[in-house]
Design a protein around this motif. Structure first.
Motif, PDB file in Angstrom:
ATOM      1  N   GLN A 100       0.832  -1.192   0.000  1.00  0.00           N
ATOM      2  CA  GLN A 100       0.000   0.000   0.000  1.00  0.00           C
ATOM      3  C   GLN A 100       0.872   1.249   0.000  1.00  0.00           C
ATOM      4  OE1 GLN A 100      -3.950   0.379   1.988  1.00  0.00           O
ATOM      5  NE2 GLN A 100      -2.716   1.544   3.417  1.00  0.00           N
ATOM      6  N   VAL A 101       0.528   2.205  -0.833  1.00  0.00           N
ATOM      7  CA  VAL A 101       1.245   3.472  -0.822  1.00  0.00           C
ATOM      8  C   VAL A 101       0.265   4.615  -0.573  1.00  0.00           C
ATOM      9  CG1 VAL A 101       3.078   2.720  -2.367  1.00  0.00           C
ATOM     10  CG2 VAL A 101       1.067   3.796  -3.312  1.00  0.00           C
ATOM     11  N   THR A 102       0.783   5.673   0.047  1.00  0.00           N
ATOM     12  CA  THR A 102      -0.012   6.868   0.300  1.00  0.00           C
ATOM     13  C   THR A 102       0.665   8.027  -0.398  1.00  0.00           C
ATOM     14  OG1 THR A 102      -0.388   5.972   2.479  1.00  0.00           O
ATOM     15  CG2 THR A 102      -1.087   8.230   2.123  1.00  0.00           C
ATOM     16  N   THR A 103      -0.090   8.846  -1.106  1.00  0.00           N
ATOM     17  CA  THR A 103       0.519  10.005  -1.746  1.00  0.00           C
ATOM     18  C   THR A 103       0.602  11.148  -0.750  1.00  0.00           C
ATOM     19  OG1 THR A 103      -1.578  10.893  -2.473  1.00  0.00           O
ATOM     20  CG2 THR A 103      -0.473   9.387  -3.971  1.00  0.00           C
ATOM     21  N   VAL A 104       1.295  12.200  -1.160  1.00  0.00           N
ATOM     22  CA  VAL A 104       1.445  13.363  -0.292  1.00  0.00           C
ATOM     23  C   VAL A 104       0.083  13.962   0.041  1.00  0.00           C
ATOM     24  CG1 VAL A 104       2.553  15.600  -0.087  1.00  0.00           C
ATOM     25  CG2 VAL A 104       3.659  13.797  -1.374  1.00  0.00           C
ATOM     26  N   LYS A 105      -0.844  13.852  -0.898  1.00  0.00           N
ATOM     27  CA  LYS A 105      -2.175  14.416  -0.671  1.00  0.00           C
ATOM     28  C   LYS A 105      -3.065  13.498   0.148  1.00  0.00           C
ATOM     29  CE  LYS A 105      -2.366  17.252  -4.775  1.00  0.00           C
ATOM     30  NZ  LYS A 105      -2.678  17.117  -6.197  1.00  0.00           N
ATOM     31  N   GLY A 106      -2.566  12.299   0.476  1.00  0.00           N
ATOM     32  CA  GLY A 106      -3.332  11.419   1.348  1.00  0.00           C
ATOM     33  C   GLY A 106      -4.088  10.316   0.645  1.00  0.00           C
ATOM     34  N   GLU A 107      -4.007  10.271  -0.685  1.00  0.00           N
ATOM     35  CA  GLU A 107      -4.680   9.185  -1.401  1.00  0.00           C
ATOM     36  C   GLU A 107      -3.959   7.865  -1.118  1.00  0.00           C
ATOM     37  OE1 GLU A 107      -7.111   9.840  -3.714  1.00  0.00           O
ATOM     38  OE2 GLU A 107      -6.919  12.010  -3.978  1.00  0.00           O
ATOM     39  N   ARG A 108      -4.741   6.803  -0.950  1.00  0.00           N
ATOM     40  CA  ARG A 108      -4.145   5.493  -0.719  1.00  0.00           C
ATOM     41  C   ARG A 108      -4.400   4.604  -1.911  1.00  0.00           C
ATOM     42  NH1 ARG A 108      -3.623   3.465   4.820  1.00  0.00           N
ATOM     43  NH2 ARG A 108      -3.041   5.309   6.017  1.00  0.00           N
ATOM     44  N   MET A 109      -3.468   3.705  -2.166  1.00  0.00           N
ATOM     45  CA  MET A 109      -3.654   2.812  -3.302  1.00  0.00           C
ATOM     46  C   MET A 109      -2.903   1.517  -3.058  1.00  0.00           C
ATOM     47  SD  MET A 109      -3.329   3.987  -7.166  1.00  0.00           S
ATOM     48  CE  MET A 109      -3.740   2.950  -8.518  1.00  0.00           C
ATOM     49  N   GLN A 110      -3.493   0.423  -3.497  1.00  0.00           N
ATOM     50  CA  GLN A 110      -2.870  -0.891  -3.376  1.00  0.00           C
ATOM     51  C   GLN A 110      -2.164  -1.190  -4.690  1.00  0.00           C
ATOM     52  OE1 GLN A 110      -3.981  -3.329  -0.743  1.00  0.00           O
ATOM     53  NE2 GLN A 110      -5.019  -1.678   0.328  1.00  0.00           N
ATOM     54  N   LEU A 111      -0.905  -1.614  -4.607  1.00  0.00           N
ATOM     55  CA  LEU A 111      -0.166  -1.912  -5.832  1.00  0.00           C
ATOM     56  C   LEU A 111       0.440  -3.307  -5.725  1.00  0.00           C
ATOM     57  CD1 LEU A 111       1.668   1.490  -6.264  1.00  0.00           C
ATOM     58  CD2 LEU A 111      -0.219   0.671  -7.637  1.00  0.00           C
ATOM     59  N   LYS A 112       0.430  -4.000  -6.839  1.00  0.00           N
ATOM     60  CA  LYS A 112       0.962  -5.365  -6.849  1.00  0.00           C
ATOM     61  C   LYS A 112       2.433  -5.330  -7.268  1.00  0.00           C
ATOM     62  CE  LYS A 112      -0.050  -9.948  -8.474  1.00  0.00           C
ATOM     63  NZ  LYS A 112      -0.526 -10.746  -9.569  1.00  0.00           N
ATOM     64  N   VAL A 113       3.269  -6.012  -6.496  1.00  0.00           N
ATOM     65  CA  VAL A 113       4.696  -6.030  -6.816  1.00  0.00           C
ATOM     66  C   VAL A 113       4.933  -7.038  -7.931  1.00  0.00           C
ATOM     67  CG1 VAL A 113       7.001  -6.412  -5.911  1.00  0.00           C
ATOM     68  CG2 VAL A 113       5.240  -5.474  -4.418  1.00  0.00           C
ATOM     69  N   VAL A 114       5.509  -6.566  -9.072  1.00  0.00           N
ATOM     70  CA  VAL A 114       5.782  -7.497 -10.164  1.00  0.00           C
ATOM     71  C   VAL A 114       7.276  -7.656 -10.436  1.00  0.00           C
ATOM     72  CG1 VAL A 114       3.582  -7.153 -11.320  1.00  0.00           C
ATOM     73  CG2 VAL A 114       5.510  -5.690 -11.898  1.00  0.00           C
ATOM     74  N   GLY A 115       8.101  -6.941  -9.692  1.00  0.00           N
ATOM     75  CA  GLY A 115       9.530  -7.097  -9.932  1.00  0.00           C
ATOM     76  C   GLY A 115      10.345  -6.244  -8.988  1.00  0.00           C
ATOM     77  N   PHE A 116      11.646  -6.453  -9.030  1.00  0.00           N
ATOM     78  CA  PHE A 116      12.567  -5.633  -8.248  1.00  0.00           C
ATOM     79  C   PHE A 116      13.509  -4.914  -9.184  1.00  0.00           C
ATOM     80  CE2 PHE A 116      12.080  -9.048  -4.857  1.00  0.00           C
ATOM     81  CZ  PHE A 116      11.017  -8.373  -4.285  1.00  0.00           C
ATOM     82  N   PHE A 117      13.880  -3.732  -8.752  1.00  0.00           N
ATOM     83  CA  PHE A 117      14.718  -2.881  -9.571  1.00  0.00           C
ATOM     84  C   PHE A 117      16.005  -2.618  -8.810  1.00  0.00           C
ATOM     85  CE2 PHE A 117      16.138   1.467 -10.077  1.00  0.00           C
ATOM     86  CZ  PHE A 117      16.265   1.577 -11.434  1.00  0.00           C
ATOM     87  N   GLN A 118      17.135  -2.788  -9.486  1.00  0.00           N
ATOM     88  CA  GLN A 118      18.407  -2.521  -8.818  1.00  0.00           C
ATOM     89  C   GLN A 118      19.282  -1.705  -9.746  1.00  0.00           C
ATOM     90  OE1 GLN A 118      20.552  -6.011  -7.709  1.00  0.00           O
ATOM     91  NE2 GLN A 118      21.614  -4.995  -6.056  1.00  0.00           N
ATOM     92  N   SER A 119      19.612  -0.507  -9.319  1.00  0.00           N
ATOM     93  CA  SER A 119      20.381   0.372 -10.194  1.00  0.00           C
ATOM     94  C   SER A 119      21.864   0.289  -9.906  1.00  0.00           C
ATOM     95  CB  SER A 119      19.919   1.803 -10.002  1.00  0.00           C
ATOM     96  OG  SER A 119      20.253   2.221  -8.704  1.00  0.00           O
ATOM     97  N   GLY A 120      22.219  -0.137  -8.701  1.00  0.00           N
ATOM     98  CA  GLY A 120      23.627  -0.117  -8.324  1.00  0.00           C
ATOM     99  C   GLY A 120      23.944   1.080  -7.451  1.00  0.00           C
TER     100      GLY A 120
END
Lengths: 147, 419
Positions: free
Chosen positions: B191-211
């Protein structure tokens, strides 16, 4: 969806607008009723409008540390809509025949050096990063050297 | 001049002292090998380090920034313009971060012949909710395909498939560091919350690694549509336009041009990452210096050996001259000797250099910071082989030229009389 808190309509005078500005508590003492205001709008690009301070709300907004100041147009633009953004400069004082010199020509913001080597203590008024106002000490005919 | 004869004389001189010849050739071979290996490895490393930042950085980025207006209202007014205005407490303008008219900007950019590609992006400040704890983060809303084409997005998605981001609605690719903190796995819903307070459920589909640890701890990726939904904005909302050019050197000039035309802020890659340019150019300068020093040392080796040979073969040279060889012929004999050492040693050196570089290329090099790299990086640029080859011939030519000049000046009468 319309909830119990949602207004169905907003009633107001579409011909008469007031400008609401937020003034920092640092600057609020300089603001007086009737001071001229210069306004620009995002929607009216490159056009400038004049207004006058009409009201200073005496309660400070504690969260933003600002005072709500209202202004009225001297001459209102033809079309305006509520809630649009604008930027304003409030003119606090205008002085004619003021003596300005570049700020770099003053040593410690108080001593000027004339071209003959004499250093003179001067009284200064307004200043910003480039220029400084001289109230007394030197006059417009004096030649200065950079310290 | 009889080239055949000159050649056969130099061949017998070379073979008469084959051990010395071999040492000289090994010297050249060794230095060329080292030169090639050093430069290939060094520039491979340079490319890797630059690629870390440069591959993923747009050449020009268009964005809006919250700034005070350059001209305050009073400076635009006819009446006040003429006088000097002391303006205090200037505040930034309440500006939208959205790029106004972005669809037509993107359209114009895509038509520009100098532009390789354009990718829109949205940057959204969010909190990742983990139980009762909120972690700060940034979600980049990207056009998945354009991002992959221009900034090799796929390479940095270490787990999961990057294209799922586009195909699965409300999905997110988490930064590796952020995922570890949240103990999130692929398939989990966060779950993520935006600065304005909106909440949203997001499904994790991968990992990101930049180094870059700082980035991996904070940044995550989502599709543009999901981010627009998250922020509650319309589907024309875009905060950044990333541009990749055909020629990176045009970036500073074009960024000014675009800033003017489109009336937005623009930053070019040279300004944003000037330290990388400097770093890589200094590193390659150092490796060239070391490589060329090696070659010069080898050149001195050849010079010494030829000098010795001339002292030893003084009699033979005298006899050669007495039998009718001119000074020029003798000169050519020794230059031929030197050049054949140079060419032979040089070719071997190039081959060995290639061999050693490909050997290094096989050595495993695994680091958590660089997910795409499995072995040590090598740059097989033909330029290095050209420089190595040319330089081996040039140094050996000069190493042979000076001793041969001495040999050509020998007066056979003095030598033979002295015996």
């Amino acid at each position: 969806m319309v909830g119990p808190q949602t207004p169905i309509a907003v009633i107001g005078d579409a011909k008469h607008f007031i400008l609401e500005m937020q003034v920092d508590e640092y600057d609020i003492l300089k603001i007086k009723k009737g001071l001229p205001v210069v306004v620009t709008f995002d929607s009216y690009r490159d056009q400038v409008f004049e207004a006058k301070i009409s009201k200073i709300n005496p309660i400070m907004n504690e969260r933003s540390k600002t005072f709500l100041v209202e202004a009225e147009f001297v001459k209102q633009p033809e079309t305006l809509y509520p809630n649009i953004n604008f930027e304003a400069s409030i003119v606090i004082t205008t002085k004619s025949n003021a003596l300005l010199i570049p700020r770099a020509y003053l040593y410690k913001d108080s001593i000027a050096i004339k071209s003959n080597g004499d250093s003179v203590k001067v009284k200064t008024g307004l200043k910003d990063y480039q220029k400084i106002e001289i109230l007394s000490g030197i006059n417009a005919t004096d030649e200065l050297i950079k310290p | 001049m009889n080239y055949k004869l000159v050649f056969s004389v130099s061949q017998s001189l070379l073979l008469a002292r084959w051990k010395q010849t071999l040492v000289a050739a090994i010297g050249v071979t060794f230095s060329i090998t080292m030169f090639i290996t050093l430069l290939s490895f060094m520039s491979g490393l340079n490319d890797l380090l630059d690629g870390l930042i440069l591959n993923r950085t747009p050449h020009i980025r268009l964005y809006n920034e919250i700034l005070p207006s350059k001209k305050q209202p009073i400076e635009k007014d006819e009446h006040y313009k003429k006088q000097y205005n002391f303006i205090s407490s200037v505040k930034p303008k309440s500006e939208r971060l959205e790029i106004y008219n972005n669809a037509s900007i993107i359209k114009t950019l895509k038509k520009d012949a100098r532009v390789l590609g354009v990718a829109p992006r949205i940057t959204a400040q969010v909190f990742y909710n983990v139980g009762s704890i909120d972690l700060t983060g940034v979600i980049n809303g990207v056009d998945v395909e354009a991002e992959n084409r221009l900034f090799s997005f796929k390479d940095y998605v270490t787990n999961g498939n990057f294209i799922d981001l586009k195909n699965i609605p409300n999905s997110i690719i988490l930064g590796k560091g952020a995922a570890q903190k949240m103990l999130a796995n692929i398939g989990d819903v966060i779950q993520v919350t935006t600065v304005k307070g909106e909440r949203m459920q997001l499904k994790v589909v991968g990992f990101f690694q930049s180094g870059l640890q700082d980035i991996d701890n904070i940044q995550s990726y989502s599709s543009i549509n999901t981010t627009q939904k998250l922020l509650g904005e319309s589907n024309s909302y875009v905060t950044d336009i990333q541009i990749k050019l055909k020629d990176i050197l045009l970036a500073p000039q074009l960024s000014k041009e675009y800033a003017n035309i489109f009336d937005v802020e623009a930053i070019d890659i040279q300004t944003a990452n000037s330290q990388f340019e400097t770093g890589s150019s200094v590193r390659s300068l150092i490796s060239y210096a070391v490589g060329i020093t090696l070659l010069i040392v080898a050149g001195f080796g050849i010079y010494n050996i030829l000098n010795m040979m001339i002292y030893e073969k003084m009699d033979s040279i005298a006899i050669l001259k007495a039998t009718g060889f001119s000074g020029k012929d003798v000169n050519w004999i020794f230059i031929t000797i030197a050049l054949s050492i140079g060419i032979f040693g040089g070719i071997l050196g190039l081959l060995f250099g290639f061999g050693v570089s490909s050997l290094i290329d096989q050595i495993p090099f695994n680091t958590a910071a660089l997910p795409t790299i499995k072995t040590y990086p090598i740059n097989y640029n033909p330029k290095f082989y050209m420089i190595g080859g040319i330089f081996s011939i040039v140094t050996t030519y000069f190493a042979g030229y000076f001793p041969s000049r001495k040999a050509s000046k020998i007066d056979p009468v003095i030598i033979i009389r002295g015996k």
